[in-house]
Design an enzyme around this catalytic site. Structure first.
Site, mmCIF file in Angstrom:
data_model
loop_
_atom_site.group_PDB
_atom_site.id
_atom_site.type_symbol
_atom_site.label_atom_id
_atom_site.label_comp_id
_atom_site.label_asym_id
_atom_site.label_seq_id
_atom_site.Cartn_x
_atom_site.Cartn_y
_atom_site.Cartn_z
ATOM 1 N N ASP A 100 8.658 5.794 -3.408
ATOM 2 C CA ASP A 100 9.193 7.103 -3.791
ATOM 3 C C ASP A 100 10.552 6.905 -4.461
ATOM 4 O OD1 ASP A 100 11.415 7.243 -1.877
ATOM 5 O OD2 ASP A 100 9.920 7.563 -0.307
ATOM 6 N N HIS A 115 8.215 -3.005 -3.828
ATOM 7 C CA HIS A 115 6.791 -2.662 -3.947
ATOM 8 C C HIS A 115 6.508 -1.750 -5.143
ATOM 9 C CE1 HIS A 115 5.905 -3.692 0.571
ATOM 10 N NE2 HIS A 115 6.060 -4.758 -0.186
ATOM 11 N N ALA A 223 15.502 8.317 11.818
ATOM 12 C CA ALA A 223 16.522 7.803 10.897
ATOM 13 C C ALA A 223 17.477 8.900 10.442
ATOM 14 C CB ALA A 223 15.838 7.169 9.679
HETATM 15 P P1 OAD Z 1 4.629 1.928 8.191
HETATM 16 O O1 OAD Z 1 3.866 3.200 8.093
HETATM 17 O O2 OAD Z 1 3.874 0.686 8.490
HETATM 18 O O3 OAD Z 1 5.782 2.050 9.298
HETATM 19 C C1 OAD Z 1 6.626 3.157 9.322
HETATM 20 C C2 OAD Z 1 7.584 2.968 10.489
HETATM 21 O O4 OAD Z 1 8.523 4.033 10.461
HETATM 22 C C3 OAD Z 1 6.919 2.979 11.877
HETATM 23 O O5 OAD Z 1 7.397 1.876 12.628
HETATM 24 C C4 OAD Z 1 7.399 4.305 12.498
HETATM 25 O O6 OAD Z 1 7.594 4.195 13.896
HETATM 26 C C5 OAD Z 1 8.705 4.518 11.784
HETATM 27 N N1 OAD Z 1 9.092 5.929 11.638
HETATM 28 C C6 OAD Z 1 8.311 7.024 11.451
HETATM 29 N N2 OAD Z 1 9.043 8.131 11.316
HETATM 30 C C7 OAD Z 1 10.346 7.744 11.434
HETATM 31 C C8 OAD Z 1 11.595 8.416 11.382
HETATM 32 N N3 OAD Z 1 11.677 9.747 11.186
HETATM 33 N N4 OAD Z 1 12.725 7.687 11.524
HETATM 34 C C9 OAD Z 1 12.662 6.333 11.725
HETATM 35 N N5 OAD Z 1 11.517 5.642 11.786
HETATM 36 C C10 OAD Z 1 10.369 6.328 11.636
HETATM 37 O O7 OAD Z 1 5.449 1.806 6.831
HETATM 38 P P2 OAD Z 1 6.153 0.508 6.180
HETATM 39 O O8 OAD Z 1 6.632 -0.407 7.239
HETATM 40 O O9 OAD Z 1 7.116 1.006 5.179
HETATM 41 O O10 OAD Z 1 2.883 -1.351 1.017
HETATM 42 O O11 OAD Z 1 4.929 -0.145 5.438
HETATM 43 C C11 OAD Z 1 5.141 -1.308 4.697
HETATM 44 C C12 OAD Z 1 4.202 -1.348 3.526
HETATM 45 O O12 OAD Z 1 2.856 -1.180 3.995
HETATM 46 C C13 OAD Z 1 4.370 -0.238 2.521
HETATM 47 O O13 OAD Z 1 5.395 -0.506 1.589
HETATM 48 C C14 OAD Z 1 3.029 -0.184 1.861
HETATM 49 C C15 OAD Z 1 2.174 -0.260 3.104
HETATM 50 O O14 OAD Z 1 0.892 -0.699 2.948
HETATM 51 C C16 OAD Z 1 2.140 -1.286 -0.093
HETATM 52 O O15 OAD Z 1 1.551 -0.296 -0.469
HETATM 53 C C17 OAD Z 1 2.138 -2.585 -0.843
#
Ligand code: OAD
Length: 238
Positions: A100, A115, A223
């Site tokens: 985003d 990414h 966050a």
């Molecule tokens: P995830 O969906 O795997 O993890 C999101 C994390 O954010 C989780 O650990 C939640 O507990 C946490 N979370 C949710 N709401 C929150 C909030 N309000 N404040 C703080 N934390 C919160 O997403 P990513 O780790 O970003 O890649 O995923 C990594 C990659 O996997 C992405 O970039 C994407 C995906 O497949 C590609 O598309 C290549």
């Protein structure tokens, strides 16, 4: 927060994931109701999926591109932008897995979008990258005749800007990771890399990430509630 060393000499690298944009209304991937519970990632986010059914892949990314127009940066994005503007020039770098544009719209400048970006498309023939959030339909083509693809890193592809990311991590003294489950590599390995190179490590997440063992300090919660306070405590020491 007081025990985290922070002053004008601090060189900070921030790594963000989908959780930082959750309160803005952008879907995360692995939470309950996240994108990968609704879509099979192998059907929408791999080069093989695009070769087999580009229409389906474009429909998925058009839905996500259109959503960008309906969301706004939240206090967590704004806090990081304020921190960047307050720290000495060159002492702040932001690595994000998010595609985003919310960090940019909040005013962050030193952003490494490893990414890719939903707001860009790339020609599969000539490689030209174009910034546009216009609705391009389901099988858009470049002027050269090649098919356009989202400027996004799919599973099986190498993330972007890895040399710049490596340099930033080598130079940092403090590494802050926000809103990522810590399961997708190489992004998930950056925390261990920062710690191994001597940085103090801080995490902010709704739940403990997979790589929590590498965190010196962990703040559990949203966050948009934790980051503004953390950032204000750091800014007060500059
Ligand atoms: P995830 O969906 O795997 O993890 C999101 C994390 O954010 C989780 O650990 C939640 O507990 C946490 N979370 C949710 N709401 C929150 C909030 N309000 N404040 C703080 N934390 C919160 O997403 P990513 O780790 O970003 O890649 O995923 C990594 C990659 O996997 C992405 O970039 C994407 C995906 O497949 C590609 O598309 C290549």
């Amino acid at each position: 927060m007081e025990t985290i060393p922070f002053d004008r000499a601090t060189r900070l690298v921030v790594l963000t994931g989908a959780g930082i944009s959750a309160e803005s209304g952008v879907h995360t991937f692995r939470d309950k109701g996240g994108l990968w519970s609704k879509y099979n990632l192998y059907e929408v986010a791999t080069p093989e999926a695009f070769a087999a059914d580009p229409r389906r892949v474009w429909e998925f990314y058009n839905m996500r591109r259109a959503q960008l127009g309906t969301v706004e940066p939240n206090p967590a994005h704004h806090a990081l932008a304020k921190l960047e503007a307050t720290m000495p020039e060159g002492h702040f770098a932001l690595i994000t897995q998010n595609v985003d544009d919310l960090h940019r719209r909040a005013g962050c400048r030193a952003i490494l979008q490893m990414h890719g970006e939903l707001a860009k498309v790339r020609c599969t023939r000539c490689g030209t990258i174009t910034e546009t959030l216009e609705d391009l339909g389901v099988l858009p083509h470049c002027d050269c005749g090649g098919m356009l693809r989202p400027h996004i890193v799919w599973f099986g592809e190498v993330p972007m800007l890895m040399d710049e990311i490596d340099d930033a991590i080598r130079a940092c003294t403090l590494f802050l990771v926000v809103g990522t489950s810590g399961v997708v590599y190489p992004a998930a390995g950056l925390l261990a890399q920062a710690k191994a190179s001597g940085a103090r490590t801080v995490g902010v997440n709704l739940e403990a990430p997979d790589n929590v063992a590498y965190l010196d300090h962990f703040f559990q919660g949203k966050a948009d509630e934790i980051l503004p306070k953390l950032v204000e405590s750091w800014i007060s020491r500059l």
